[in-house]
Each structure stands twice: as structure tokens, then as C-alpha cells.
Design an enzyme around this catalytic site. Structure first.
Site, PDB file in Angstrom:
ATOM      1  N   LEU A 193       4.214 -26.445  11.848  1.00 58.46           N
ATOM      2  CA  LEU A 193       5.738 -26.108  11.301  1.00 58.46           C
ATOM      3  C   LEU A 193       6.603 -25.391  12.639  1.00 58.46           C
ATOM      4  O   LEU A 193       6.519 -24.292  12.725  1.00 58.46           O
ATOM      5  CB  LEU A 193       5.564 -24.916  10.282  1.00 58.46           C
ATOM      6  CG  LEU A 193       6.809 -24.530   9.245  1.00 58.46           C
ATOM      7  CD1 LEU A 193       6.413 -23.739   8.021  1.00 58.46           C
ATOM      8  CD2 LEU A 193       7.906 -23.866  10.171  1.00 58.46           C
ATOM      9  N   ALA A 194       6.972 -26.432  13.341  1.00 60.44           N
ATOM     10  CA  ALA A 194       7.614 -26.323  14.594  1.00 60.44           C
ATOM     11  C   ALA A 194       8.512 -27.197  14.951  1.00 60.44           C
ATOM     12  O   ALA A 194       8.062 -28.372  15.134  1.00 60.44           O
ATOM     13  CB  ALA A 194       6.366 -25.980  15.539  1.00 60.44           C
ATOM     14  N   GLU A 195       9.690 -27.105  14.686  1.00 64.84           N
ATOM     15  CA  GLU A 195      10.728 -28.028  15.012  1.00 64.84           C
ATOM     16  C   GLU A 195      11.089 -28.557  16.285  1.00 64.84           C
ATOM     17  O   GLU A 195      11.213 -29.529  16.763  1.00 64.84           O
ATOM     18  CB  GLU A 195      12.128 -27.474  14.531  1.00 64.84           C
ATOM     19  CG  GLU A 195      12.476 -27.294  13.162  1.00 64.84           C
ATOM     20  CD  GLU A 195      11.457 -26.209  12.219  1.00 64.84           C
ATOM     21  OE1 GLU A 195      11.230 -26.443  11.275  1.00 64.84           O
ATOM     22  OE2 GLU A 195      11.245 -25.323  12.952  1.00 64.84           O
ATOM     23  N   HIS A 201      19.456 -23.260   2.933  1.00 65.21           N
ATOM     24  CA  HIS A 201      19.336 -24.643   2.451  1.00 65.21           C
ATOM     25  C   HIS A 201      20.558 -25.468   2.167  1.00 65.21           C
ATOM     26  O   HIS A 201      20.413 -26.122   1.298  1.00 65.21           O
ATOM     27  CB  HIS A 201      18.288 -24.575   1.390  1.00 65.21           C
ATOM     28  CG  HIS A 201      16.888 -24.027   1.672  1.00 65.21           C
ATOM     29  ND1 HIS A 201      16.759 -22.807   1.721  1.00 65.21           N
ATOM     30  CD2 HIS A 201      15.876 -24.728   1.949  1.00 65.21           C
ATOM     31  CE1 HIS A 201      15.380 -22.113   1.935  1.00 65.21           C
ATOM     32  NE2 HIS A 201      14.888 -23.480   2.287  1.00 65.21           N
ATOM     33  N   GLN A 238      12.585 -30.738   8.083  1.00 69.71           N
ATOM     34  CA  GLN A 238      12.608 -30.675   6.597  1.00 69.71           C
ATOM     35  C   GLN A 238      13.789 -30.092   5.770  1.00 69.71           C
ATOM     36  O   GLN A 238      14.271 -30.706   4.796  1.00 69.71           O
ATOM     37  CB  GLN A 238      11.384 -29.588   6.202  1.00 69.71           C
ATOM     38  CG  GLN A 238      11.018 -29.526   4.749  1.00 69.71           C
ATOM     39  CD  GLN A 238       9.635 -28.531   4.752  1.00 69.71           C
ATOM     40  OE1 GLN A 238       9.653 -27.497   4.450  1.00 69.71           O
ATOM     41  NE2 GLN A 238       8.550 -29.228   4.429  1.00 69.71           N
ATOM     42  N   PHE A 239      14.573 -29.317   6.646  1.00 69.79           N
ATOM     43  CA  PHE A 239      16.115 -29.239   6.231  1.00 69.79           C
ATOM     44  C   PHE A 239      16.911 -29.072   7.522  1.00 69.79           C
ATOM     45  O   PHE A 239      16.426 -28.471   8.576  1.00 69.79           O
ATOM     46  CB  PHE A 239      16.170 -27.771   5.315  1.00 69.79           C
ATOM     47  CG  PHE A 239      15.499 -27.797   4.263  1.00 69.79           C
ATOM     48  CD1 PHE A 239      16.355 -28.358   3.044  1.00 69.79           C
ATOM     49  CD2 PHE A 239      14.250 -27.428   3.798  1.00 69.79           C
ATOM     50  CE1 PHE A 239      15.591 -28.251   1.596  1.00 69.79           C
ATOM     51  CE2 PHE A 239      13.388 -27.454   2.829  1.00 69.79           C
ATOM     52  CZ  PHE A 239      14.413 -27.879   1.473  1.00 69.79           C
ATOM     53  N   ALA A 240      17.979 -29.763   7.563  1.00 76.10           N
ATOM     54  CA  ALA A 240      18.799 -29.412   8.717  1.00 76.10           C
ATOM     55  C   ALA A 240      19.097 -28.075   9.102  1.00 76.10           C
ATOM     56  O   ALA A 240      19.268 -27.603  10.223  1.00 76.10           O
ATOM     57  CB  ALA A 240      20.259 -30.121   8.312  1.00 76.10           C
ATOM     58  N   ASP A 241      18.879 -27.196   8.430  1.00 74.35           N
ATOM     59  CA  ASP A 241      19.235 -25.731   8.410  1.00 74.35           C
ATOM     60  C   ASP A 241      18.133 -25.065   9.615  1.00 74.35           C
ATOM     61  O   ASP A 241      18.181 -24.291   9.906  1.00 74.35           O
ATOM     62  CB  ASP A 241      19.300 -24.735   7.324  1.00 74.35           C
ATOM     63  CG  ASP A 241      19.751 -25.407   6.033  1.00 74.35           C
ATOM     64  OD1 ASP A 241      20.880 -24.776   5.675  1.00 74.35           O
ATOM     65  OD2 ASP A 241      19.558 -26.585   5.550  1.00 74.35           O
TER      66      ASP A 241
END
Length: 690
Positions: A417-419, A489, A442-445
Site C-alpha cells: 500500500l504505497a503509491e 474518494h 486504487q483511488f485518484a485521491d
């Protein structure tokens, strides 16, 4: 040549990973290391003189004291096979790995050399495709994740090529460093992390930089990582550490970390004065640790060289550097006419659209899933990864379902979990010329923790390398609101992305466009950000369409006229297109109002030609988008229309968008903030009556 005794010969055996018992070959290897170290040292001296002479180079980042650690690393690897991500103080690696002295000096002077960016980057930001050195940047620590991404691609291809990546001790404070160690250990990648620890991050001492005094202590917690602490001025210690790390990488056994203690014998850069923060005692102590005299003494002690041989070699290398400098000064500067070249790699535009589509109607999420399946089937180089995309879940919206079952966990896998990890590894994996990674945020946010890798790295690689490197990658991101996602989100981020040159941005409104444009994105040699509106994934009234065939593809950068009209032009994208189409249909039936509705489909490059033609026809313009009205992409469109089509306008350009605040969770509050159909209808009526 004879060594002093058999013990010395036994000691030399295997250094630099040669495994040779030949004294002649051993001497030749040691000579190459010394020669490269001299080249690095005397080049530093020459660069310092050129700066003082104001001959074109205004910024000098010296490597004094770092020469041996980089050179030995380069000579332990195999040129043309292995890969290097040397940081800006690692000219020793670049020279040792085969970089041309004339080109390095030419890059320092900002000249139009073949490699090292063609004048686009500062000196010592190395880039050389033939030598497997991807383009490097000024962003501290950004190279780590790119190195592990490349190593992952090599591992997928079954190649036992080693990947070298270096940094200073200050860079180990960056999150990307730790994310890279984590990813490399999880996947057992053949990466050799080299920390050239001179004890200072510009003026910040290690006591203020690293808890415990050495990153080696912290890194030992990563399972599968072999850690070497070495004297970076000792040829023996460096050679043994590198040989061990390279052998581990070749055998697919995982990564290694080499923390090499070195002195920084000069200032951080030509604009720095170390006397402002280093005492005379510290400066003298560092000077006593100079690796080149120490290596010379070791060579003499081992019976490999005599003092007069060393002096002759020094004179030879000094002359070589002087000659290289003269040749570099003769190289012309880059042409101003080409300054905007290489923002994008050229792509052959192709449109294949069936005129008779008898397929069943599908929703957008299924269209995207089918596009991924078909492209993965036809191209084994396509790899899909991200958070929760693999195995049974197939992403939080199911877009990647079945991909792991169909193509295996090597081609569709989950990431931490690391953009930043996701975007950085995407970059590295694309460097090998084989893989085309398709990653999901996962989400643009949640993109913002990866924005450094996206904005500072991915977007400009083709430009910064002077066209030498390109990144054929797709980054998918669910975007937008209307699903009660709350502040984190519901963001619409296309305007942020559009301000960054080098990114193509796609935002389809229906299944038909989504599938064709996803195929185009995957086949594009440039980075494509594919925004998928969450509220349209399963919307049927407008967005569900008959499924395009496997070979159908469309052009990125071409808008679509959804409905023709003569009364006014309405420009939209994403969810706003769906809303606008409903309102346009209503107004046409009720009042015979003909609105020309344009769905941009791609934000960058934007199809301004279609917009211009429509504005000239209708003379009135409304721009509707879900993002905040303030500084939204509509503002850019309005400015361009006012600048170029002002004489055709019969009314002021009108914009509608969401309120300038975060999107709240409660449905009544969400509706109050986000653009609604009523807002579009009201704006159309006002503009039509003007």
C-alpha cells in the site's frame, strides 16, 4: 610481473569478481580501476577550472573522495549486461562503466552531446541507453524505486542481470529508499543498493540525519537483505562486498545493501562553502582519508606497481582530460529550435472502428476488463499491478478480475500500500524495452504520495533524456464523486495532471470509448494516465454500449461530438458528459434548442481543433465539469477560446462546476457541492437567452 609473495597472489585472486589466478590479468584489472579513478579526479579539477573561467559550466557537483566506491562497483559489473542508476556524485561509476569523457565534459558545459540529456539536465545527471544507464534526475532518492522496478522486469524475463543504484547517506531519509528495500526484499530482486556515506547531507551531519548513525543498522530489519558495511576507500573491502552482492543478484537470491564510508573532500557543490559548517579538524581528517593515495599505496605494497609507473599514468590521464575538455568545448550548444522536442515520443495514430457492431451492450467496468484481457493475451510484456488488483478481488471495483487466474501472479500481482512504490516501479519496469506496465492507483485521491515519481520523474523522462528513453506505461485511477465517497474518494484531479507536460490524460464517459482508448493507451510509447469515473463504471443509460471488437482502437487526443447543434457549444468530459447529454436531449424535445455537445475524452493532448470549429459555428460556449470551477481545466479552455476565437463569440464564455470545497460524505451535502444537472440546464438557458 611478479607479486611480492604467494600470500599477495592469493589475496588478489578473485578481487573484482574475476576469479582469475593470472597476475597479469589481476594487474590489468587494478590498472583499469586506478585509471578510471584518476579520470574522475582530474575531471573534477578540470571542471572546477572551467567554472572559474566561465566557459559554459556554472554548476559543479564534485565527487572528490567518492571515486573508488563508484569505479569498483562499475568494474564488478558487466558493461552492456548489467544496469546502473548512479546518483549525481557518482561520476566514478559512470566513467568506470564506459561513459565517454568528452560527452561527460560536454554535458557539464551544456553542449549538444549524444547522451546525458543533450543539454536539458544539469551536469552529472547521467543517461546512456547503450550502457544501460537510465536517465537520472535531481530529485533525491527517486532512483531507488525505478531500480527495483527495472529489476522486477528483469526477473519476470528470467534474466540474471544485476541492477546497481547509488545514493548519498542523506537520501536514505527519503521514504522511497525504504519502500524500495521493502519491494526488493518481497520479490527477491537482484538490486545492489550502494550508499556512499560521507557523513554529510550538504551541511547536515549524520547525527541529525540518521538514527543510530548508520542506515545499515536500520536496514538489517528487512528480511532477505544482505548488508555490507565497508570502508569506501579500501579496494579490498569494496571488491569483496561487490563480488558478494553481484553473485547474490546473479543467482536470483535477492538484494544487497553496501554502506561505504567515504570522505567528501570538496564542497557539496560549486555554490557551497564547507568551512561554514566543518571545522579545520574535520577537513584535515577527511583529507587524510583520500581513497586515491590509499589505493596507490596498496598497489605498491602488493607489488603491482612502482611509483614511477603511477606518476606516468597520472600524466597520461591528465593529458587525456585536457584533450577531452578541448573537444568538449568545440561541441555546439543545442539548437533553440529544438527546445520543445521530445515532450512526447512520436506515435503512429491509428483508428480501427467497426461500422457494424453486433456485440452485446456492456458497462464501462467490463469494457475495461475486456480490454486488459485482450491486450495481455496479445502482448506477453503487459504486466498489471497495484493494490488489491490480483487474485479473486480484482481491484476494489472488479476492473482487473480474472487477470491473475488467466495470466498468472507474475503478470497480475498486488503491491504494498504505497503509491510512490507503484509509480516508481512502473517507471523502472518500462525501461527494459520489453514490459508495458499497467498500474492501478486504487483511488485518484491517493495519488498524492506518488506525485513526486509522477510529476518529477515519469512525465519528463523522454524530454530529460533528449529522446533517448521513453516510458510506455499506463496508470489507471478511479476518479470523481457522486457515490458518497466523502473528501478522500471523490476528487477530480485532471486539472492538476494537465499542468504537467509529458503526460497523456484520458477520461472516457462510456464503455465504447473506454475500451478503444485503453487499448490505445497500452500501445502508446508515452505515459498515459487513464481516469475512470467511479460513478460510470456500471451506469447503463448513457455509458453502456455495444462492445467494440478486439482489434478496435481509437486516437488519444481526439474529442467526440456527441450531438450536433447550432445554438451553442457545450464542452464536457466524464460524468458531466452524461449529465449534459440528458439535459440537451430534454431541451431539444421541449424547446427545439440545439446544443452541440463535445465530449473531450482526453484532457491531454486536448483536441482544440474540434472545439474551435464548433465555437465558430455556434458563437456561444458553455464549459461544464465536475471539478471545482476555480482553476479547473475549463478555465484553460475558456482562456484559449477567448484568445483565439474572440471575434466569433456572441456572448461571454460561461463555466459551471462544483463548489470550491472538499466533497462531503452526507448525500444532501454531496449534492450541494457537486455539479448537478440543474446547474447545467440553468447555464444553457441563460447562455441561449443572451
Amino acid at each position: 610481473m611478479k607479486t611480492k609473495n604467494k600470500d599477495n597472489l592469493d589475496l588478489l585472486e578473485g578481487l573484482l569478481g574475476t576469479g582469475t589466478k593470472s597476475p597479469e590479468e589481476t594487474k590489468a584489472n587494478c590498472l583499469r580501476v586506478l585509471e578510471a579513478a584518476y579520470e574522475c579526479r582530474f575531471m573534477d579539477e578540470k571542471m572546477g577550472k572551467l567554472v572559474r573561467q566561465n566557459k559554459g559550466g556554472t554548476f559543479h557537483m564534485n565527487g572528490l573522495g567518492h571515486e573508488l566506491v563508484g569505479v569498483v562497483g562499475a568494474h564488478t559489473l558487466v558493461q552492456g549486461k548489467d544496469w546502473g542508476f548512479p546518483y549525481y556524485r557518482d561520476r566514478g561509476f559512470a566513467i568506470g562503466f564506459g561513459s565517454c569523457l568528452v560527452e561527460l565534459l560536454g554535458a557539464f558545459l551544456g553542449r549538444n552531446v549524444k547522451h546525458h540529456s543533450k543539454g536539458r539536465m544539469m551536469p552529472d545527471h547521467f543517461s546512456h541507453k547503450e550502457l544501460n544507464i537510465p536517465v537520472q534526475s535531481s530529485v533525491v532518492g527517486s532512483q531507488f524505486l525505478q531500480a527495483v522496478g527495472l529489476a522486477k522486469g528483469l526477473r519476470l524475463s528470467g534474466k540474471n542481470e544485476a541492477v546497481y543504484v547509488s545514493c548519498g547517506d542523506g537520501a536514505t531519509s527519503q521514504g522511497d529508499f525504504h519502500e524500495a528495500l521493502n519491494f526488493a526484499c518481497i520479490h527477491k530482486l537482484g538490486v545492489i543498493f550502494v550508499v556512499q556515506d560521507n557523513g554529510w547531507a550538504i551541511s547536515v551531519p549524520v547525527k541529525d540525519q540518521t538514527a543510530g548513525g548508520s542506515i545499515a543498522k536500520i536496514a538489517k530489519g528487512y528480511e532477505g537483505l544482505t548488508t555490507h558495511e565497508a570502508d569506501g576507500t579500501s579496494f579490498e573491502e569494496l571488491s569483496k562486498a561487490y563480488s558478494s552482492a553481484v553473485n547474490k543478484a546473479r543467482n536470483f537470491e535477492g538484494p544487497s545493501l553496501i554502506v561505504a564510508k567515504v570522505p567528501r573532500l570538496g564542497p557539496h557543490s560549486s555554490s557551497d562553502d564547507p568551512k561554514k559548517y566543518k571545522s579545520d579538524e574535520i577537513l584535515e581528517e577527511e583529507k587524510s582519508k583520500d581513497p586515491i593515495p590509499k589505493y596507490e599505496e596498496w598497489l605498491i605494497k602488493m607489488g603491482l606497481f612502482k611509483e614511477e609507473e603511477l606518476e606516468a599514468l597520472q600524466n597520461k590521464v591528465k593529458s587525456r582530460i585536457d584533450e577531452a575538455s578541448k573537444r568538449a568545448e568545440e561541441i555546439p550548444y543545442p539548437s533553440k529550435e529544438g527546445v520543445t522536442k521530445h515532450v512526447f515520443k512520436d506515435v503512429e495514430e491509428k483508428v480501427v472502428i467497426s461500422s457494424k457492431n453486433e456485440n452485446e451492450s456492456i458497462v464501462m467496468v467490463d469494457a475495461l476488463n475486456h480490454a486488459l484481457k485482450e491486450e495481455m493475451e496479445s502482448d506477453p510484456g503487459i504486466v498489471v499491478f497495484g493494490q488489491d488488483v490480483a487474485h479473486g478481488k480484482g481491484g476494489v471495483f472488479g476492473t482487473t478480475k480474472d487477470l491473475t487466474d488467466l495470466y498468472g501472479e507474475e503478470r497480475c500481482f498486488n503491491t504494498p500500500l504505497a503509491e510512490s512504490t507503484i509509480v516508481g516501479t512502473v517507471i523502472g519496469m518500462s525501461f527494459d524495452g520489453i514490459h508495458k506496465p499497467v498500474a492501478e492507483i486504487q483511488f485518484a485521491d491517493y495519488l498524492w504520495t506518488g506525485i513526486n515519481q509522477l510529476f518529477n520523474e515519469l512525465s519528463s523522462i523522454h524530454y530529460r533524456s533528449g529522446g533517448e528513453w521513453n516510458c510506455p506505461v499506463v496508470i489507471r485511477m478511479p476518479t470523481g464523486g457522486y457515490i458518497q465517497g466523502g473528501p478522500y474518494h471523490s476528487q477530480s484531479i485532471e486539472a492538476f495532471l494537465a499542468h504537467c507536460p509529458g503526460l497523456k490524460i484520458v477520461l472516457p464517459s462510456n464503455a465504447e470509448d473506454a475500451k478503444r482508448l485503453m487499448k490505445a493507451a497500452i500501445r502508446d510509447p508515452n505515459p498515459v494516465i487513464f481516469l475512470e469515473h467511479k460513478g460510470l463504471y456500471r451506469q447503463r443509460a448513457f455509458s453502456a454500449r455495444k462492445e467494440p471488437g478486439p482489434e478496435e482502437i481509437d486516437i488519444i487526443g481526439k474529442a467526440k461530438v456527441v450531438r450536433e447543434g447550432s445554438d451553442l457549444t457545450l464542452i464536457t468530459w466524464g460524468m458531466s458528459t452524461v449529465m449534459a447529454n440528458e439535459i440537451c436531449d430534454k431541451l431539444y424535445k421541449e424547446e427545439d434548442l440545439e446544443v452541440e455537445l463535445i465530449d473531450l475524452r482526453t484532457i491531454a493532448p486536448v483536441d482544440y481543433e474540434t472545439i474551435s470549429e464548433s465555437v465558430k459555428k455556434t458563437s456561444k460556449v458553455l464549459i461544464a465539469h465536475e471539478a471545482h470551477k476555480h482553476c479547473g481545466f475549463g478555465a484553460e479552455l475558456a482562456a484559449r477560446i477567448a484568445e483565439n476565437e474572440f471575434e466569433y463569440l456572441d456572448a461571454p464564455i460561461k463555466r459551471v462546476g462544483s463548489f470550491e470545497c472538499a466533497v462531503p460524505y452526507s448525500k444532501p451535502l454531496e449534492d450541494a457541492v457537486l455539479l448537478q444537472k440543474a446547474d447545467i440546464e440553468k447555464a444553457i438557458r441563460e447562455l441561449a437567452d443572451f
